[in-house]
Design an enzyme around this catalytic site. Structure first.
Site, PDB file in Angstrom:
ATOM      1  CB  ILE A  12      -0.966  -0.005   1.203  1.00 22.98           C
ATOM      2  CG1 ILE A  12      -1.757  -1.314   1.234  1.00 22.98           C
ATOM      3  CG2 ILE A  12      -1.931   1.175   1.130  1.00 22.98           C
ATOM      4  CD1 ILE A  12      -2.551  -1.545   2.500  1.00 22.98           C
ATOM      5  CG  LEU A  33      14.863  -2.659   1.567  1.00 21.48           C
ATOM      6  CD1 LEU A  33      16.326  -2.637   1.109  1.00 21.48           C
ATOM      7  CD2 LEU A  33      13.952  -2.493   0.349  1.00 21.48           C
ATOM      8  CG  ASP A  58      14.035  -2.032  12.545  1.00 25.52           C
ATOM      9  OD1 ASP A  58      13.230  -1.274  13.112  1.00 25.52           O
ATOM     10  OD2 ASP A  58      14.059  -3.265  12.701  1.00 25.52           O
ATOM     11  CB  SER A 124      -6.684  -3.364  10.168  1.00 22.96           C
ATOM     12  OG  SER A 124      -7.398  -4.535   9.859  1.00 22.96           O
ATOM     13  CB  THR A 126      -8.323  -6.547  12.313  1.00 20.93           C
ATOM     14  OG1 THR A 126      -8.276  -7.710  13.109  1.00 20.93           O
ATOM     15  CG2 THR A 126      -7.302  -5.564  12.852  1.00 20.93           C
ATOM     16  CE1 TYR A 149      -1.557  -6.123  10.892  1.00 24.94           C
ATOM     17  CE2 TYR A 149      -3.739  -7.117  11.062  1.00 24.94           C
ATOM     18  CZ  TYR A 149      -2.889  -6.198  10.493  1.00 24.94           C
ATOM     19  OH  TYR A 149      -3.367  -5.333   9.547  1.00 24.94           O
ATOM     20  CE  LYS A 153      -1.854  -2.458  11.371  1.00 29.57           C
ATOM     21  NZ  LYS A 153      -0.874  -1.475  10.905  1.00 29.57           N
ATOM     22  CG  ASN A 197      -1.055 -16.416   5.517  1.00 36.02           C
ATOM     23  OD1 ASN A 197      -1.256 -17.618   5.639  1.00 36.02           O
ATOM     24  ND2 ASN A 197      -0.037 -15.800   6.085  1.00 36.02           N
ATOM     25  N   GLY A 296     -10.136 -18.348  13.572  1.00 35.70           N
ATOM     26  CA  GLY A 296     -10.014 -16.895  13.762  1.00 35.70           C
ATOM     27  C   GLY A 296     -10.724 -16.069  12.701  1.00 35.70           C
TER      28      GLY A 296
HETATM   29  N1  UFG Z   1      -9.617 -17.419   2.130  1.00 45.02           N
HETATM   30  C1  UFG Z   1      -9.763 -18.676   1.599  1.00 45.02           C
HETATM   31  N2  UFG Z   1      -8.666 -19.314   1.130  1.00 45.02           N
HETATM   32  C2  UFG Z   1      -7.425 -18.771   1.157  1.00 45.02           C
HETATM   33  C3  UFG Z   1      -7.279 -17.474   1.701  1.00 45.02           C
HETATM   34  C4  UFG Z   1      -8.397 -16.821   2.188  1.00 45.02           C
HETATM   35  O1  UFG Z   1     -10.876 -19.209   1.546  1.00 45.02           O
HETATM   36  O2  UFG Z   1      -6.460 -19.411   0.726  1.00 45.02           O
HETATM   37  C5  UFG Z   1     -10.797 -16.708   2.634  1.00 45.02           C
HETATM   38  C6  UFG Z   1     -10.707 -16.412   4.115  1.00 45.02           C
HETATM   39  O3  UFG Z   1     -11.168 -17.512   4.862  1.00 45.02           O
HETATM   40  C7  UFG Z   1     -11.583 -15.176   4.248  1.00 45.02           C
HETATM   41  C8  UFG Z   1     -11.393 -14.465   2.893  1.00 45.02           C
HETATM   42  O4  UFG Z   1     -10.870 -15.442   2.015  1.00 45.02           O
HETATM   43  O5  UFG Z   1     -12.907 -15.531   4.375  1.00 45.02           O
HETATM   44  C9  UFG Z   1     -10.410 -13.317   2.973  1.00 45.02           C
HETATM   45  O6  UFG Z   1      -9.211 -13.768   3.579  1.00 45.02           O
HETATM   46  P1  UFG Z   1      -7.892 -12.893   3.632  1.00 45.02           P
HETATM   47  O7  UFG Z   1      -6.855 -13.689   4.363  1.00 45.02           O
HETATM   48  O8  UFG Z   1      -7.548 -12.395   2.279  1.00 45.02           O
HETATM   49  O9  UFG Z   1      -8.323 -11.614   4.463  1.00 45.02           O
HETATM   50  P2  UFG Z   1      -8.896 -11.522   5.957  1.00 45.02           P
HETATM   51  O10 UFG Z   1     -10.199 -10.813   5.836  1.00 45.02           O
HETATM   52  O11 UFG Z   1      -8.880 -12.799   6.672  1.00 45.02           O
HETATM   53  O12 UFG Z   1      -7.754 -10.638   6.623  1.00 45.02           O
HETATM   54  C10 UFG Z   1      -7.719  -9.283   6.352  1.00 45.02           C
HETATM   55  C11 UFG Z   1      -6.289  -8.761   6.399  1.00 45.02           C
HETATM   56  C12 UFG Z   1      -5.750  -8.804   7.782  1.00 45.02           C
HETATM   57  C13 UFG Z   1      -6.719  -8.209   8.759  1.00 45.02           C
HETATM   58  C14 UFG Z   1      -8.059  -8.836   8.621  1.00 45.02           C
HETATM   59  C15 UFG Z   1      -9.066  -8.160   9.488  1.00 45.02           C
HETATM   60  O13 UFG Z   1      -5.443  -9.505   5.567  1.00 45.02           O
HETATM   61  O14 UFG Z   1      -4.563  -8.064   7.799  1.00 45.02           O
HETATM   62  O15 UFG Z   1      -8.511  -8.677   7.295  1.00 45.02           O
HETATM   63  O16 UFG Z   1     -10.251  -8.858   9.517  1.00 45.02           O
HETATM   64  F1  UFG Z   1      -6.315  -8.387  10.033  1.00 45.02           F
END
Ligand code: UFG
Length: 339
Positions: A12, A33, A58, A124, A126, A149, A153, A197, A296
């Site tokens: 971002i 970095l 840092d 966030s 979150t 995390y 925030k 992730n 979670g």
């Molecule tokens: N999902 C999948 N498969 C994957 C990855 C994600 O089904 O391989 C689903 C998750 O279960 C969720 C949705 O896609 O339902 C979005 O998942 P993300 O990981 O992309 O995003 P999140 O909403 O879980 O997390 C985001 C930010 C975090 C923050 C969070 C706050 O990445 O930094 O929102 O709710 F903390």
């Protein structure tokens, strides 16, 4: 005016640096970095036609930070530098608290000492946890986030509110929903480290054949198609919101300002809808399997972003499909660089 952008080579951050340069600000980046690459600096210059000043260190190194403030007359800061992996934060909470909060406090100490105002904080959605009602407004009650995390925030927001109140400063707390997409030039985007992730990077790597299939974490949620719902906001729209929030702080006649804005589109999309939109936008196929819920995860989160529209004159208007198209272009760029 010169703006310090910490984490300015990150996802971002780099998009926001471009928007700041396009709006006539000078930019000083501090980025260690740890989750970014040096070539992004050159790409920022290619896209914006101007090169920001860059310091690789840092932010916990107070003496180096002090030198940056000595060398430049800083008028404000947008603070992106932070660890952001939810799962990792559960394994290394102290690293998260130390990195995310000490670096924040170090910058604020410089602001206090040198009488600087105008601070923008990357928060966030979150901080709302699983909200009881949708859409989420800025007045929706906060819940203690599950992850360390998320707690950094929430704590960061509290630190900034105290900072603004005690020292008469102007701060803006920006609560992002789910940022996606890449710069239309395909020169900036999210850099994958290891197995992604987040949903869109994983979908992208699956479409590119780097992953066999997407695991959809649960289809038994109380949502229309059973998969979880989020508000996916295009990263360039998000970057523009930072510039608008900064301009508002700078123009304010009040010495003390604590702004809070939800930055989302106002529309929720399910995981399956994102997969389908990706396939349609890019004419690719994304194989998937349904798995158990991820621990979670919340069921649903989407923003009411009216306040940002009213007070910043900003609205996220890029569609999900357009945003997903830029992601695919960025993937092709990374492949061309053999990243
Ligand atoms: N999902 C999948 N498969 C994957 C990855 C994600 O089904 O391989 C689903 C998750 O279960 C969720 C949705 O896609 O339902 C979005 O998942 P993300 O990981 O992309 O995003 P999140 O909403 O879980 O997390 C985001 C930010 C975090 C923050 C969070 C706050 O990445 O930094 O929102 O709710 F903390």
């Amino acid at each position: 005016m010169t703006i310090l952008v910490t984490g300015g080579l990150g996802y971002i951050g780099s998009h926001t640096v471009v928007e700041l340069l396009n709006s006539g600000f000078d930019v000083v980046i501090v980025d260690d970095l740890s989750n970014s690459e040096k070539f992004i600096l050159n790409n920022i210059e290619e896209v914006a036609g101007k090169k920001p000043v860059f310091y690789p260190f840092d932010l916990r190194r107070k003496e180096l930070l002090n030198q940056v403030f000595d060398a430049h007359k800083i008028d404000g800061c947008i603070n992106f530098a932070a660890y952001k992996a939810v799962g990792e934060s559960q394994e290394k909470p102290l690293d998260y608290y130390e990195n995310n909060l000490f670096s924040l406090i170090n910058i604020l100490q410089e602001f206090k000492r040198r009488n600087i105002s105008n601070f923008i904080f990357s928060s966030s959605c979150t901080v709302y946890g699983q909200a009881d009602e949708m859409p989420i407004t800025e007045d929706t009650p906060l819940k203690t986030p599950e992850s360390s995390y998320g707690k950094t925030k929430q704590m960061g927001e509290e630190i900034l509110k105290d900072f603004a109140t005690a020292y008469q400063k102007r701060v803006s707390l920006l609560r992002y929903f789910n940022p996606i997409g890449a710069h239309p030039s395909a020169k900036l985007g999210e850099l994958p480290i290891g197995i992604p992730n987040n949903l869109v990077p994983f979908v992208t790597q699956t479409a590119a054949g780097l992953r066999k299939e997407l695991s959809i974490w649960g289809n038994d949620y109380p949502t229309p198609d059973g998969t979880a719902v989020r508000d996916y906001i295009y990263v360039v729209d998000l970057a523009k919101a930072h510039v608008a929030a900064l301009k508002k702080l700078i123009a304010s006649e009040d010495e003390t300002v604590i702004d809070v804005f939800n930055l989302g589109t106002g529309t929720g999309s399910s995981v399956l809808e994102v997969v389908q939109a990706y396939e349609k936008a890019n004419n690719v196929s994304v194989p998937y399997k349904i798995c158990d819920r991820r621990q979670g995860d919340i069921t649903i989160a989407y923003a009411n972003a009216d306040r940002a529209e009213q007070q910043l004159g900003w609205k996220a208007d890029t569609t999900l499909e357009e945003a997903l198209r830029t992601t695919w272009k960025w993937q092709k760029y990374l492949e061309s660089r053999k990243y």
